[in-house]
Design an enzyme around this catalytic site. Sequence first.
Site: not given
Ligand code: UD1
Length: 355
Positions: A135, A160, A164
């Site tokens: 990841s 987590y 990795k």
């Molecule tokens: C993270 C990890 C990724 C991992 C994944 C597993 C990083 C950069 N990425 O992904 O490698 O495989 O977790 O779950 O560490 N968001 C909102 N509202 C929501 C949900 C998410 O605003 O309800 C935003 C988050 O703050 C983030 C983006 O959407 O900025 C993506 O979030 P998400 O889909 O959870 O993935 P990551 O956290 O990027």
Amino acid sequence: MNIYFCAFGKYMKVLVTGGTGFIGSHTVVQLHKAGYEPIIIDNLSNSDESVLKGLKKITGVDFPFYAADCNDRESMRQVFIEHHIHGVIHFAAFKAVGESVEKPTDYYQNNLGSLITLLKVMAEFNTQLLIFSSSCTVYGQPDVLPVDETAPKKKAESPYGKTKQVCEEILEDETLTKNFLRAITLRYFNPIGAHPSAEIGELPIGKPNNLVPFITQSAAGIIGPITVFGSDYDTIDGSCIRDYIHVVDLAEAHVASLKYLENNAEIYFNTFNIGTGRGNSVLEVIQTFEEVNNLKLNYNLGPRRAGDVEKVYADANKSSQVLGWKTALSLQDSLRDAWRWQQRLAMADSSRLKN
Ligand code: UD1
């Protein structure tokens, strides 16, 4: 279609651990398309056997399936006894960042234990080729963007992320010995979307953690409004930036990696970023989802989420140059397919209720 044969005159068998999961199931389809025979093992802890029906609808094939845990060495051995395994794609792992903070030991035991068990069994049966799911989380918040594979790994934000990092190191150490193993680690950015047929997709159990399942469930009225985690980041619109990649493109990177190992016998270890090279903000994702699906989402701006990095997106040059792989699908495609899949799930639910 290229058909790959093993020494016994059959299709080359590729073991897909976690093969009923989100990325695993899409990879099964791409492997089949490329002429391999996928063998699936999954303990169904975060997936559902119904995925096998979706796979059959897409491919017409009932793939061999083992409902077993990769930490269970005897079950793993049994699969290798029954099939001559040419290579392994190892997806099976826990992946919820928040949960890993609550239950670190479970994460270390499951994610490290299953890799170690797998490696022992592969050594016993002299299976050389392994593709490992890593990841972009291993980079933390990179100093330079887009981030390439030479960027230093930062201290992991969660157990987590640490699993990795450690798994990558285990593979690097093991391949240094040149005993048997030849491995590729793929650092995924943010996989989203679903198969365009809408026969398989992401099946989050309980309330989703990731952005796109949250959006689709909110659009379907299953959960309430979306909260955008943070609107004061140093980005174009204040929300976090990620590199969102269509799961079918991501799946295809595994096929390319397997072929790369097959065609380059001198390679024992290599690491690739698997992303689009493009960063999009959370608000852009929301807006694009509304545009391509012609609907309105309900969202509000909330506080930052603990452990989130501000922005990360891939330099994907190495994977395109060395693996000859690049993405073919856009953010629009991903969000259209994610919504189609959500609608398919809703149809399946309503027919279950009627029966
Ligand atoms: C993270 C990890 C990724 C991992 C994944 C597993 C990083 C950069 N990425 O992904 O490698 O495989 O977790 O779950 O560490 N968001 C909102 N509202 C929501 C949900 C998410 O605003 O309800 C935003 C988050 O703050 C983030 C983006 O959407 O900025 C993506 O979030 P998400 O889909 O959870 O993935 P990551 O956290 O990027």
